[in-house]
Design an enzyme around this catalytic site. Structure first.
Site, short mmCIF file in Angstrom:
data_model
loop_
_atom_site.label_atom_id
_atom_site.label_comp_id
_atom_site.label_asym_id
_atom_site.label_seq_id
_atom_site.Cartn_x
_atom_site.Cartn_y
_atom_site.Cartn_z
N GLU A 1 0.73 -1.11 -0.15
CA GLU A 1 -0.10 0.14 -0.02
C GLU A 1 0.85 1.34 0.05
O GLU A 1 2.22 1.48 0.39
CB GLU A 1 -0.94 -0.16 1.16
CG GLU A 1 -0.42 -0.17 2.54
CD GLU A 1 -1.36 -0.15 3.60
OE1 GLU A 1 -1.99 -1.26 3.93
OE2 GLU A 1 -1.73 1.11 4.20
N CYS B 1 -0.82 2.38 9.43
CA CYS B 1 -0.07 1.79 8.21
C CYS B 1 -0.30 0.32 8.35
O CYS B 1 -0.28 -0.55 9.30
CB CYS B 1 1.27 1.89 8.53
SG CYS B 1 1.81 3.01 9.83
N CYS C 1 3.46 8.65 0.39
CA CYS C 1 4.29 7.46 1.52
C CYS C 1 4.13 6.39 0.90
O CYS C 1 3.24 5.72 0.47
CB CYS C 1 3.31 7.66 2.76
SG CYS C 1 3.63 6.51 3.97
N CYS D 1 2.21 -2.13 15.51
CA CYS D 1 2.25 -2.04 14.21
C CYS D 1 1.70 -3.27 13.38
O CYS D 1 1.73 -4.38 13.63
CB CYS D 1 3.64 -1.71 13.59
SG CYS D 1 3.78 -1.59 11.61
N CYS E 1 7.43 -4.42 15.66
CA CYS E 1 7.01 -3.67 16.56
C CYS E 1 5.69 -4.04 16.95
O CYS E 1 4.68 -4.25 16.12
CB CYS E 1 7.09 -2.19 15.78
SG CYS E 1 8.75 -1.64 15.47
N CYS F 1 6.95 -7.05 6.97
CA CYS F 1 8.08 -6.48 7.66
C CYS F 1 8.41 -7.68 8.88
O CYS F 1 7.75 -8.34 9.22
CB CYS F 1 7.78 -5.33 8.50
SG CYS F 1 9.01 -4.47 9.47
N1 SAH Z 1 9.96 0.64 9.60
C1 SAH Z 1 10.22 1.80 9.45
C2 SAH Z 1 9.23 2.79 8.64
C3 SAH Z 1 7.80 2.26 8.60
S1 SAH Z 1 6.60 2.71 9.97
C4 SAH Z 1 10.07 2.51 10.80
O1 SAH Z 1 10.02 1.79 11.81
O2 SAH Z 1 10.10 3.74 10.99
C5 SAH Z 1 6.43 4.18 9.98
C6 SAH Z 1 6.00 4.73 11.12
O3 SAH Z 1 4.89 4.54 11.68
C7 SAH Z 1 7.04 4.43 12.40
O4 SAH Z 1 7.41 5.62 13.19
C8 SAH Z 1 6.23 3.38 13.10
O5 SAH Z 1 6.65 3.37 14.18
C9 SAH Z 1 4.92 4.19 12.98
N2 SAH Z 1 3.74 3.43 13.22
C10 SAH Z 1 3.50 1.92 12.78
N3 SAH Z 1 2.43 1.61 13.46
C11 SAH Z 1 1.72 2.75 14.12
C12 SAH Z 1 0.49 2.80 14.76
N4 SAH Z 1 -0.41 1.68 14.94
N5 SAH Z 1 0.31 3.79 15.15
C13 SAH Z 1 1.15 4.90 15.04
N6 SAH Z 1 2.38 5.02 14.49
C14 SAH Z 1 2.66 3.76 14.03
#
Ligand code: SAH
Length: 346
Positions: free
Chosen positions: A90, A331, A103, A117, A114, A110
């Site tokens: 996406e 995301c 974006c 996420c 995290c 991935c």
């Molecule tokens: N892997 C990279 C880029 C992709 S995530 C990274 O970790 O930075 C892009 C951003 O969205 C990151 O800061 C991530 O921590 C955040 N993110 C992911 N899921 C989220 C959520 N449910 N709520 C808020 N931010 C989120």
């Protein structure tokens, strides 16, 4: 390298020589692919027919649009693209006063894990090619007819876990002969792969590095992000200082606020203490709750308090405007709901 849309002009020149053709053709092909955004050789009208036929042995990566959702609130568009092997990814188009920002995803899935996420829940399927990163932008620009001026690599995936393809992508995106987007308008977000952050600093690019920090100390960071067990906050912050020293680019810290986990006054104070002295900017965003996890977003008041506290400590901080909140949430959720749907239809 046989993926023609991931090739630099130099590599295309070599290919032309191998095919027994003139090196100057490389620039023409490159321009068709990266400036005119065509998806077939037949559109390359200044190439001789014979060469076009020969080139058909090198399929042109072109993403297929599987779905588009348009926000009624702010016009944000969320695209679901299908790759040639059937995987889906996406991308998001956001319109701002200063221009259009896209974006993009850097991987299908991935492996960083995290906790908050959605993109990481099914693990990593595969890395995206440079052409597959580029084509998210190309297809959006071609379909909307609007120029894309900013690119953020903040969609699904960890870009620095797909380092070589990511670098290739940045070069083709920002150099002459393609869309020629200014490096200063490109942001890459990482969960903090320290060795790769240091490698990137050596590239001396002018892109912005955003670090997903999300916590004021190692203990809290480890609860949210498995990668924090591999690299300490000291190491990650040192890599940020190094990136600034080598490139002169101010660091962005991403901080998603989770109610009761990382959003108290003490958290703000501790965070300020850790990042003081780094030339940086903090982006706050209330976490987007996902149904698989029990994390709750901080209240608007808690977000505001956190911001004020950081400001009092002399830190630059903004609350990130949330875009397209009506067309899904965090995301990875569009891709995920699509995968669940197709799974249940089997
Ligand atoms: N892997 C990279 C880029 C992709 S995530 C990274 O970790 O930075 C892009 C951003 O969205 C990151 O800061 C991530 O921590 C955040 N993110 C992911 N899921 C989220 C959520 N449910 N709520 C808020 N931010 C989120």
């Amino acid at each position: 390298m046989t993926d023609i849309k991931s090739m630099t002009i130099e590599e295309l020149k070599t290919l032309m020589t191998e095919l027994g053709d003139k090196p100057f053709r490389a620039k023409q092909i490159y321009s068709w692919l990266h400036e005119h955004l065509v998806t077939s050789y037949d559109e390359m009208t200044n190439l001789p027919k014979g060469l076009r036929e020969k080139l058909k042995a090198y399929p042109i990566t072109a993403l297929e649009t599987a779905d588009v959702q348009i926000s009624e609130i702010d016009g944000t568009r969320k695209y679901l693209f299908r790759l040639s092997d059937g995987n889906v990814i996406e991308s998001v188009l956001m319109g701002y006063k200063h221009g259009n920002s896209v974006c993009i995803s850097s991987q299908a899935g991935c492996r960083m894990g995290c906790r908050f996420c959605a993109s990481t829940i099914g693990g990593l399927t595969r890395n995206l090619l440079a052409s597959e990163m580029l084509d998210q932008i190309y297809r959006i620009q071609a379909q909307t007819g609007e120029r894309v001026s900013n690119v953020v690599v903040m969609g699904t995936g960890e870009p620095l876990d797909n380092y070589d393809n990511f670098l290739r992508f940045v070069h083709i995106l920002t150099e002459d002969g393609g869309l020629h987007i200014s490096q200063r308008n490109v942001t890459v977000s990482t969960c903090g792969l320290v060795p790769r952050m240091n490698d990137l600093a050596e590239e001396k690019l002018q892109i912005t590095l955003a670090l997903s920090l999300h916590a004021p100390n190692d203990i809290k960071r480890q609860e949210l992000m498995p990668i924090a067990r591999k690299y300490s906050m000291d190491e990650v912050l040192q890599a940020c200082r190094n990136y600034f020293e080598k490139t002169g680019r101010r660091i962005t810290f991403e901080y998603s606020l989770v109610a009761g986990v990382n959003d108290t006054d003490e958290d703000a104070e501790e965070l300020a203490g850790r990042i003081r002295g780094i030339n940086c900017h903090v982006n706050l965003i209330p976490v987007n709750p996902i149904k698989e996890r029990s994390f709750a977003r901080s209240t608007r008041q808690a977000v505001e308090n956190f911001k004020i506290k950081l400001e009092k400590c002399g830190i630059n901080v903004t609350i990130r405007r949330e875009m397209g909140s009506d067309i899904d949430g965090a995301c990875g959720q569009l891709r995920k709901s699509y995968l669940e749907k197709t799974e249940s239809e089997k």
